[in-house]
Design a protein around this motif. Structure first.
Motif, PDB file in Angstrom:
ATOM      1  N   PHE A 194      22.155  35.227   9.823  1.00 34.85           N
ATOM      2  CA  PHE A 194      22.054  34.461  11.067  1.00 34.85           C
ATOM      3  C   PHE A 194      21.517  33.061  10.816  1.00 34.85           C
ATOM      4  CE2 PHE A 194      22.366  38.527  13.402  1.00 34.85           C
ATOM      5  CZ  PHE A 194      23.337  38.153  14.322  1.00 34.85           C
TER       6      PHE A 194
ATOM      7  N   LEU B 158      24.394  31.067   9.502  1.00 34.25           N
ATOM      8  CA  LEU B 158      25.275  30.788  10.631  1.00 34.25           C
ATOM      9  C   LEU B 158      24.712  29.670  11.498  1.00 34.25           C
ATOM     10  CD1 LEU B 158      27.775  31.574  12.309  1.00 34.25           C
ATOM     11  CD2 LEU B 158      26.291  33.168  13.533  1.00 34.25           C
ATOM     12  N   ALA B 159      23.405  29.675  11.719  1.00 37.58           N
ATOM     13  CA  ALA B 159      22.768  28.632  12.521  1.00 37.58           C
ATOM     14  C   ALA B 159      22.888  27.271  11.850  1.00 37.58           C
ATOM     15  CB  ALA B 159      21.311  28.975  12.761  1.00 37.58           C
TER      16      ALA B 159
ATOM     17  N   VAL C 101      25.334  27.824  19.772  1.00 39.42           N
ATOM     18  CA  VAL C 101      25.440  28.905  18.788  1.00 39.42           C
ATOM     19  C   VAL C 101      24.332  28.778  17.752  1.00 39.42           C
ATOM     20  CG1 VAL C 101      26.904  29.902  16.993  1.00 39.42           C
ATOM     21  CG2 VAL C 101      27.920  29.125  19.129  1.00 39.42           C
TER      22      VAL C 101
ATOM     23  N   SER D 125      21.565  31.663  17.177  1.00 37.74           N
ATOM     24  CA  SER D 125      21.506  32.292  15.857  1.00 37.74           C
ATOM     25  C   SER D 125      20.130  32.136  15.233  1.00 37.74           C
ATOM     26  CB  SER D 125      22.560  31.686  14.935  1.00 37.74           C
ATOM     27  OG  SER D 125      23.846  31.950  15.414  1.00 37.74           O
TER      28      SER D 125
ATOM     29  N   ALA E 233      17.639  35.114  14.115  1.00 38.62           N
ATOM     30  CA  ALA E 233      17.113  35.161  12.749  1.00 38.62           C
ATOM     31  C   ALA E 233      15.586  35.218  12.767  1.00 38.62           C
ATOM     32  CB  ALA E 233      17.588  33.947  11.964  1.00 38.62           C
TER      33      ALA E 233
END
Length: 50
Positions: free
Chosen positions: A10, A13-14, A25, A29, A33
């Motif tokens: 995560f 992804l962030a 998003v 994320s 996390a």
């Protein structure tokens, strides 16, 4: 270790979402996390005590 791997996923992804400009998003994320890391640390401390 699965919780830690999810938290790292995560986080990545962030960072990628932040680079590409998807702030919603990225923020969501990062919060997921952060929550997973907190849960991991709590469970790690409990397992060390017991």
């Amino acid at each position: 270790m699965a919780i830690l791997e999810l938290a790292i996923g995560f986080f990545v992804l962030a960072v990628l979402a932040g680079i590409f400009g998807a702030r919603g998003v990225a923020g969501m994320s990062m919060e997921i996390a952060r929550l997973l890391i907190i849960v991991f640390l709590i469970l790690a401390i409990i397992s060390l005590i017991l």
